[in-house]
Design a protein around this motif. Sequence first.
Motif, PDB file in Angstrom:
ATOM      1  N   ALA A 190      -0.416   6.896  -2.803  1.00  0.00           N
ATOM      2  CA  ALA A 190      -0.043   6.155  -1.600  1.00  0.00           C
ATOM      3  C   ALA A 190      -1.103   5.120  -1.219  1.00  0.00           C
ATOM      4  CB  ALA A 190       0.179   7.135  -0.442  1.00  0.00           C
ATOM      5  N   ASN A 191      -2.365   5.433  -1.465  1.00  0.00           N
ATOM      6  CA  ASN A 191      -3.422   4.482  -1.125  1.00  0.00           C
ATOM      7  C   ASN A 191      -3.289   3.195  -1.938  1.00  0.00           C
ATOM      8  OD1 ASN A 191      -4.636   6.425   0.633  1.00  0.00           O
ATOM      9  ND2 ASN A 191      -5.570   7.394  -1.156  1.00  0.00           N
ATOM     10  N   TYR A 192      -3.014   3.340  -3.218  1.00  0.00           N
ATOM     11  CA  TYR A 192      -2.841   2.171  -4.069  1.00  0.00           C
ATOM     12  C   TYR A 192      -1.579   1.392  -3.685  1.00  0.00           C
ATOM     13  CZ  TYR A 192      -6.508   3.980  -7.093  1.00  0.00           C
ATOM     14  OH  TYR A 192      -7.713   4.427  -7.588  1.00  0.00           O
ATOM     15  N   ALA A 193      -0.520   2.119  -3.355  1.00  0.00           N
ATOM     16  CA  ALA A 193       0.720   1.452  -2.948  1.00  0.00           C
ATOM     17  C   ALA A 193       0.505   0.639  -1.673  1.00  0.00           C
ATOM     18  CB  ALA A 193       1.824   2.485  -2.741  1.00  0.00           C
ATOM     19  N   TYR A 194      -0.244   1.209  -0.736  1.00  0.00           N
ATOM     20  CA  TYR A 194      -0.517   0.494   0.508  1.00  0.00           C
ATOM     21  C   TYR A 194      -1.376  -0.743   0.254  1.00  0.00           C
ATOM     22  CZ  TYR A 194      -2.178  -0.514   5.219  1.00  0.00           C
ATOM     23  OH  TYR A 194      -2.488  -1.144   6.395  1.00  0.00           O
ATOM     24  N   VAL A 195      -2.434  -0.577  -0.529  1.00  0.00           N
ATOM     25  CA  VAL A 195      -3.342  -1.697  -0.793  1.00  0.00           C
ATOM     26  C   VAL A 195      -2.625  -2.832  -1.516  1.00  0.00           C
ATOM     27  CG1 VAL A 195      -5.357  -2.380  -2.154  1.00  0.00           C
ATOM     28  CG2 VAL A 195      -5.452  -0.328  -0.745  1.00  0.00           C
ATOM     29  N   LEU A 196      -1.752  -2.494  -2.446  1.00  0.00           N
ATOM     30  CA  LEU A 196      -1.097  -3.518  -3.266  1.00  0.00           C
ATOM     31  C   LEU A 196       0.112  -4.156  -2.579  1.00  0.00           C
ATOM     32  CD1 LEU A 196      -1.224  -1.767  -6.763  1.00  0.00           C
ATOM     33  CD2 LEU A 196      -2.643  -3.664  -5.956  1.00  0.00           C
ATOM     34  N   THR A 197       0.656  -3.512  -1.569  1.00  0.00           N
ATOM     35  CA  THR A 197       1.868  -4.038  -0.931  1.00  0.00           C
ATOM     36  C   THR A 197       1.669  -4.461   0.520  1.00  0.00           C
ATOM     37  OG1 THR A 197       2.600  -1.802  -0.316  1.00  0.00           O
ATOM     38  CG2 THR A 197       3.363  -2.690  -2.424  1.00  0.00           C
ATOM     39  N   GLU A 198       0.719  -3.861   1.228  1.00  0.00           N
ATOM     40  CA  GLU A 198       0.566  -4.109   2.652  1.00  0.00           C
ATOM     41  C   GLU A 198      -0.689  -4.915   3.001  1.00  0.00           C
ATOM     42  OE1 GLU A 198       2.919  -3.348   4.723  1.00  0.00           O
ATOM     43  OE2 GLU A 198       4.119  -2.276   3.232  1.00  0.00           O
ATOM     44  N   THR A 199      -1.497  -5.238   2.024  1.00  0.00           N
ATOM     45  CA  THR A 199      -2.713  -6.008   2.284  1.00  0.00           C
ATOM     46  C   THR A 199      -2.724  -7.261   1.426  1.00  0.00           C
ATOM     47  OG1 THR A 199      -4.084  -4.967   0.566  1.00  0.00           O
ATOM     48  CG2 THR A 199      -3.911  -3.814   2.678  1.00  0.00           C
ATOM     49  N   MET A 200      -3.793  -8.054   1.583  1.00  0.00           N
ATOM     50  CA  MET A 200      -3.953  -9.298   0.825  1.00  0.00           C
ATOM     51  C   MET A 200      -4.714  -9.083  -0.478  1.00  0.00           C
ATOM     52  SD  MET A 200      -2.651 -12.011   2.422  1.00  0.00           S
ATOM     53  CE  MET A 200      -3.667 -13.423   2.005  1.00  0.00           C
ATOM     54  N   VAL A 201      -4.924  -7.842  -0.875  1.00  0.00           N
ATOM     55  CA  VAL A 201      -5.707  -7.559  -2.074  1.00  0.00           C
ATOM     56  C   VAL A 201      -5.133  -8.236  -3.324  1.00  0.00           C
ATOM     57  CG1 VAL A 201      -6.385  -5.719  -3.681  1.00  0.00           C
ATOM     58  CG2 VAL A 201      -6.827  -5.473  -1.244  1.00  0.00           C
ATOM     59  N   PRO A 202      -3.808  -8.211  -3.555  1.00  0.00           N
ATOM     60  CA  PRO A 202      -3.302  -8.947  -4.729  1.00  0.00           C
ATOM     61  C   PRO A 202      -3.659 -10.424  -4.716  1.00  0.00           C
ATOM     62  CG  PRO A 202      -1.636  -7.437  -3.900  1.00  0.00           C
ATOM     63  CD  PRO A 202      -2.732  -7.454  -2.894  1.00  0.00           C
ATOM     64  N   ARG A 203      -3.617 -11.054  -3.539  1.00  0.00           N
ATOM     65  CA  ARG A 203      -4.005 -12.462  -3.430  1.00  0.00           C
ATOM     66  C   ARG A 203      -5.492 -12.632  -3.705  1.00  0.00           C
ATOM     67  NH1 ARG A 203      -1.939 -17.712  -3.283  1.00  0.00           N
ATOM     68  NH2 ARG A 203      -3.601 -19.032  -2.466  1.00  0.00           N
ATOM     69  N   TYR A 204      -6.310 -11.733  -3.159  1.00  0.00           N
ATOM     70  CA  TYR A 204      -7.745 -11.785  -3.427  1.00  0.00           C
ATOM     71  C   TYR A 204      -8.023 -11.605  -4.911  1.00  0.00           C
ATOM     72  CZ  TYR A 204      -7.999 -10.849   1.629  1.00  0.00           C
ATOM     73  OH  TYR A 204      -7.841 -10.897   2.983  1.00  0.00           O
ATOM     74  N   PHE A 205      -7.284 -10.711  -5.537  1.00  0.00           N
ATOM     75  CA  PHE A 205      -7.456 -10.463  -6.974  1.00  0.00           C
ATOM     76  C   PHE A 205      -7.166 -11.732  -7.765  1.00  0.00           C
ATOM     77  CE2 PHE A 205      -6.271  -9.139 -11.194  1.00  0.00           C
ATOM     78  CZ  PHE A 205      -7.086  -8.053 -11.464  1.00  0.00           C
ATOM     79  N   LEU A 206      -6.090 -12.412  -7.432  1.00  0.00           N
ATOM     80  CA  LEU A 206      -5.734 -13.655  -8.133  1.00  0.00           C
ATOM     81  C   LEU A 206      -6.799 -14.719  -7.906  1.00  0.00           C
ATOM     82  CD1 LEU A 206      -3.702 -15.291  -9.788  1.00  0.00           C
ATOM     83  CD2 LEU A 206      -2.556 -15.882  -7.628  1.00  0.00           C
ATOM     84  N   ASN A 207      -7.291 -14.853  -6.671  1.00  0.00           N
ATOM     85  CA  ASN A 207      -8.343 -15.835  -6.387  1.00  0.00           C
ATOM     86  C   ASN A 207      -9.598 -15.546  -7.198  1.00  0.00           C
ATOM     87  OD1 ASN A 207      -6.641 -17.052  -4.524  1.00  0.00           O
ATOM     88  ND2 ASN A 207      -7.550 -16.020  -2.763  1.00  0.00           N
ATOM     89  N   SER A 208     -10.003 -14.280  -7.226  1.00  0.00           N
ATOM     90  CA  SER A 208     -11.198 -13.909  -7.992  1.00  0.00           C
ATOM     91  C   SER A 208     -11.003 -14.168  -9.479  1.00  0.00           C
ATOM     92  CB  SER A 208     -11.536 -12.431  -7.764  1.00  0.00           C
ATOM     93  OG  SER A 208     -11.986 -12.205  -6.454  1.00  0.00           O
ATOM     94  N   LEU A 209      -9.804 -13.875  -9.973  1.00  0.00           N
ATOM     95  CA  LEU A 209      -9.524 -14.094 -11.394  1.00  0.00           C
ATOM     96  C   LEU A 209      -9.595 -15.577 -11.742  1.00  0.00           C
ATOM     97  CD1 LEU A 209      -8.725 -12.638 -14.011  1.00  0.00           C
ATOM     98  CD2 LEU A 209      -6.329 -13.047 -13.397  1.00  0.00           C
ATOM     99  N   VAL A 210      -9.058 -16.430 -10.874  1.00  0.00           N
ATOM    100  CA  VAL A 210      -9.109 -17.880 -11.110  1.00  0.00           C
ATOM    101  C   VAL A 210     -10.550 -18.374 -11.078  1.00  0.00           C
ATOM    102  CG1 VAL A 210      -8.496 -20.126 -10.132  1.00  0.00           C
ATOM    103  CG2 VAL A 210      -6.778 -18.315 -10.261  1.00  0.00           C
TER     104      VAL A 210
END
Length: 285
Positions: A64-84
């Motif tokens: 559930a913690n991973y589901a919340y972080v990946l769907t309810e926060t900006m972490v995926p966007r941060y991940f993409l920014n860091s990757l770029v």
Amino acid sequence: MAMTARARRRRIGFLRSAAVHLTLSATMLLLIVPFLWLLSTSFKLPEDVFTKTPAMIPPNPTFANYAYVLTETMVPRYFLNSLVVASATAIIGTAITSLAAYALSRFQFRGKLGYMTMLLATQMFPAALFLAPLYIVLRSYGLINSLLGLIVAYSTFVIPFCTWMLKGYFDGIPADLEEAAMVDGASRLAALRQIILPLAAPGLATAVLFAFLLGWQEFLFAIAFVQSDQWRTLPVGIALMDSMYGVSYTYLMAAAVIVTIPVVILFAFLQRYLIRGLTAGAVKG
């Protein structure tokens, strides 16, 4: 008597080897336990984090913690920014440093010693010292609050270090190889691309790894140069999760695992190149 001396030497060798292995094992355990605890906490429920008897294995494991972080926060966007940012820093930095290191290794020109000294001198100052000058430069070009500004800032630290490292690596490659290619009609650039760079693959992999990790984990410049939430990178985004989403150690640990996994995978694939490249660049030339 000879057998006694030989047995004594074997015994001393065994004890030294055992001491080394015990020391390395203890060091490895000391380094890996925090990550294992982080990984364990990311699968725990909030009520299982603070208990009288700490448990490494989650009593009620959950995603559930991973589901919340990946769907309810900006972490995926941060991940993409860091990757770029990290990928661009690695590609641009390695491309520039490979050409600069090759020139310093193969050519003699006026000001070479001064240029090399200047590159070395930039490594003697803390990153915080460059914060205000870089901010002024980036602001004058409209690069504040953008990923391009971070890429430029990170490249200023990647280029000096990787240039020195790759120069030492290029010094260990005989110049006769490229001269033979040029005698056969190849241009210097073709000789560099087809002969020198393939031979310098461990050094290039080390430069790529160093540049990528710098762009992936840097915090100071990222928080100073980027104020918009949509352009933040992972280290800054995770640090600000407490204020944006409330304090939850399970969410923080899940986000931290997401940050760590790409780095662990990258090290697993490139560790042999890292060791060979750093060693060659340090001792040759």
